[in-house]
Design a protein around this motif. Structure first.
Motif, PDB file in Angstrom:
ATOM      1  N   LEU A  56       0.833  -1.202   0.000  1.00 45.51           N
ATOM      2  CA  LEU A  56       0.000   0.000   0.000  1.00 45.51           C
ATOM      3  C   LEU A  56       0.870   1.256   0.000  1.00 45.51           C
ATOM      4  O   LEU A  56       0.595   2.212  -0.729  1.00 45.51           O
ATOM      5  N   HIS A  57       1.919   1.246   0.786  1.00 49.16           N
ATOM      6  CA  HIS A  57       2.836   2.382   0.856  1.00 49.16           C
ATOM      7  C   HIS A  57       3.497   2.608  -0.513  1.00 49.16           C
ATOM      8  O   HIS A  57       3.588   3.744  -0.989  1.00 49.16           O
ATOM      9  N   PHE A  58       3.940   1.524  -1.133  1.00 49.55           N
ATOM     10  CA  PHE A  58       4.585   1.607  -2.445  1.00 49.55           C
ATOM     11  C   PHE A  58       3.612   2.149  -3.493  1.00 49.55           C
ATOM     12  O   PHE A  58       3.948   3.055  -4.259  1.00 49.55           O
ATOM     13  N   LEU A  62       3.650   5.737  -5.721  1.00 49.43           N
ATOM     14  CA  LEU A  62       3.555   5.861  -7.180  1.00 49.43           C
ATOM     15  C   LEU A  62       2.456   6.844  -7.579  1.00 49.43           C
ATOM     16  O   LEU A  62       2.635   7.648  -8.497  1.00 49.43           O
ATOM     17  N   VAL A  63       1.332   6.789  -6.880  1.00 53.02           N
ATOM     18  CA  VAL A  63       0.235   7.722  -7.161  1.00 53.02           C
ATOM     19  C   VAL A  63       0.686   9.161  -6.888  1.00 53.02           C
ATOM     20  O   VAL A  63       0.418  10.062  -7.683  1.00 53.02           O
ATOM     21  N   VAL A  64       1.383   9.374  -5.786  1.00 51.91           N
ATOM     22  CA  VAL A  64       1.895  10.714  -5.463  1.00 51.91           C
ATOM     23  C   VAL A  64       2.836  11.198  -6.564  1.00 51.91           C
ATOM     24  O   VAL A  64       2.749  12.352  -7.001  1.00 51.91           O
ATOM     25  N   LEU A  65       3.720  10.330  -7.030  1.00 55.38           N
ATOM     26  CA  LEU A  65       4.658  10.715  -8.090  1.00 55.38           C
ATOM     27  C   LEU A  65       3.914  11.120  -9.364  1.00 55.38           C
ATOM     28  O   LEU A  65       4.208  12.166  -9.956  1.00 55.38           O
ATOM     29  N   VAL A  66       2.940  10.323  -9.785  1.00 58.15           N
ATOM     30  CA  VAL A  66       2.172  10.638 -10.994  1.00 58.15           C
ATOM     31  C   VAL A  66       1.421  11.951 -10.811  1.00 58.15           C
ATOM     32  O   VAL A  66       1.431  12.814 -11.708  1.00 58.15           O
ATOM     33  N   LEU A 108      10.686  14.245  -5.417  1.00 60.83           N
ATOM     34  CA  LEU A 108      11.868  13.386  -5.324  1.00 60.83           C
ATOM     35  C   LEU A 108      11.699  12.231  -4.334  1.00 60.83           C
ATOM     36  O   LEU A 108      12.281  11.166  -4.534  1.00 60.83           O
ATOM     37  N   GLN A 109      10.900  12.413  -3.290  1.00 62.92           N
ATOM     38  CA  GLN A 109      10.765  11.358  -2.291  1.00 62.92           C
ATOM     39  C   GLN A 109      10.258  10.047  -2.887  1.00 62.92           C
ATOM     40  O   GLN A 109      10.830   8.990  -2.619  1.00 62.92           O
ATOM     41  N   PRO A 110       9.205  10.035  -3.719  1.00 65.09           N
ATOM     42  CA  PRO A 110       8.791   8.769  -4.330  1.00 65.09           C
ATOM     43  C   PRO A 110       9.857   8.182  -5.261  1.00 65.09           C
ATOM     44  O   PRO A 110      10.003   6.959  -5.359  1.00 65.09           O
ATOM     45  N   ILE A 111      10.605   9.052  -5.932  1.00 64.04           N
ATOM     46  CA  ILE A 111      11.681   8.561  -6.804  1.00 64.04           C
ATOM     47  C   ILE A 111      12.753   7.865  -5.962  1.00 64.04           C
ATOM     48  O   ILE A 111      13.223   6.773  -6.311  1.00 64.04           O
ATOM     49  N   PHE A 112      13.118   8.470  -4.835  1.00 62.21           N
ATOM     50  CA  PHE A 112      14.094   7.835  -3.947  1.00 62.21           C
ATOM     51  C   PHE A 112      13.564   6.506  -3.404  1.00 62.21           C
ATOM     52  O   PHE A 112      14.316   5.541  -3.258  1.00 62.21           O
ATOM     53  N   LEU A 114      11.459   4.497  -4.963  1.00 64.06           N
ATOM     54  CA  LEU A 114      11.568   3.528  -6.061  1.00 64.06           C
ATOM     55  C   LEU A 114      12.993   3.011  -6.213  1.00 64.06           C
ATOM     56  O   LEU A 114      13.210   1.810  -6.401  1.00 64.06           O
ATOM     57  N   VAL A 115      13.954   3.915  -6.132  1.00 65.17           N
ATOM     58  CA  VAL A 115      15.362   3.512  -6.236  1.00 65.17           C
ATOM     59  C   VAL A 115      15.730   2.589  -5.085  1.00 65.17           C
ATOM     60  O   VAL A 115      16.401   1.566  -5.278  1.00 65.17           O
ATOM     61  N   MET A 116      15.275   2.902  -3.891  1.00 65.29           N
ATOM     62  CA  MET A 116      15.578   2.073  -2.736  1.00 65.29           C
ATOM     63  C   MET A 116      14.992   0.668  -2.886  1.00 65.29           C
ATOM     64  O   MET A 116      15.661  -0.327  -2.625  1.00 65.29           O
ATOM     65  N   VAL A 117      13.749   0.579  -3.342  1.00 66.68           N
ATOM     66  CA  VAL A 117      13.125  -0.728  -3.531  1.00 66.68           C
ATOM     67  C   VAL A 117      13.829  -1.498  -4.653  1.00 66.68           C
ATOM     68  O   VAL A 117      14.065  -2.701  -4.539  1.00 66.68           O
ATOM     69  N   ALA A 118      14.179  -0.801  -5.728  1.00 69.99           N
ATOM     70  CA  ALA A 118      14.811  -1.461  -6.873  1.00 69.99           C
ATOM     71  C   ALA A 118      16.212  -1.972  -6.551  1.00 69.99           C
ATOM     72  O   ALA A 118      16.652  -2.974  -7.114  1.00 69.99           O
ATOM     73  N   THR A 119      16.915  -1.310  -5.644  1.00 67.79           N
ATOM     74  CA  THR A 119      18.283  -1.713  -5.342  1.00 67.79           C
ATOM     75  C   THR A 119      18.414  -2.516  -4.054  1.00 67.79           C
ATOM     76  O   THR A 119      19.512  -2.970  -3.723  1.00 67.79           O
TER      77      THR A 119
END
Length: 124
Positions: A56-58, A62-66, A108-112, A114-119
């Motif tokens: 849900l957080h993830f 994504l919704v916030v980023l869009v 930037l927070q949602p982008i960070f 996403l990067v954290m989850v991806a790495t």
């Protein structure tokens, strides 16, 4: 004159070619408050994050980023209402810097995230 700064220079909020506005549109206000509410939910979710709430957080991130990308695109192409008459120049500068800083953080927070989850080598 609306749309001018104290030095008499025209502001980018309104020009002679654009009709004056006194308030943001209902759509922009709705988008603003939707993002604000989602950010409060994200803050709460971040502090109480567990395996069952991570998805849900993830998704909310994504919704916030869009929504922020939409907000920034619309905001860049719409006329803003002028600042109140008599507002000191340093207040206007502080307001602009604060808003730009908030836009940067909320985008930037949602982008960070996403990067954290991806790495990450661990499950969320």
């Amino acid at each position: 004159m609306p749309g001018t700064r104290p030095e008499g220079k025209p502001s980018r909020t309104q020009t002679a070619a654009t009709p004056p506005v006194s308030s943001f549109s209902p759509g922009m206000k709705g988008l603003h408050w939707t993002v604000a509410l989602l950010m409060l939910i994200m803050l709460y979710g971040g502090f109480t994050l567990g395996k069952e709430t991570a998805t849900l957080h993830f998704g909310t991130g994504l919704v916030v980023l869009v929504l922020m990308v939409i907000w920034l695109a619309v905001r860049a192409n719409t006329v803003r209402p002028p600042y109140p008459t008599g507002m000191k120049h340093w207040h206007i500068v502080a307001a602009k810097l604060t808003h730009r800083g908030l836009y940067a953080c909320v985008t930037l927070q949602p982008i960070f995230g996403l990067v954290m989850v991806a790495t990450s080598k661990h499950e969320p």
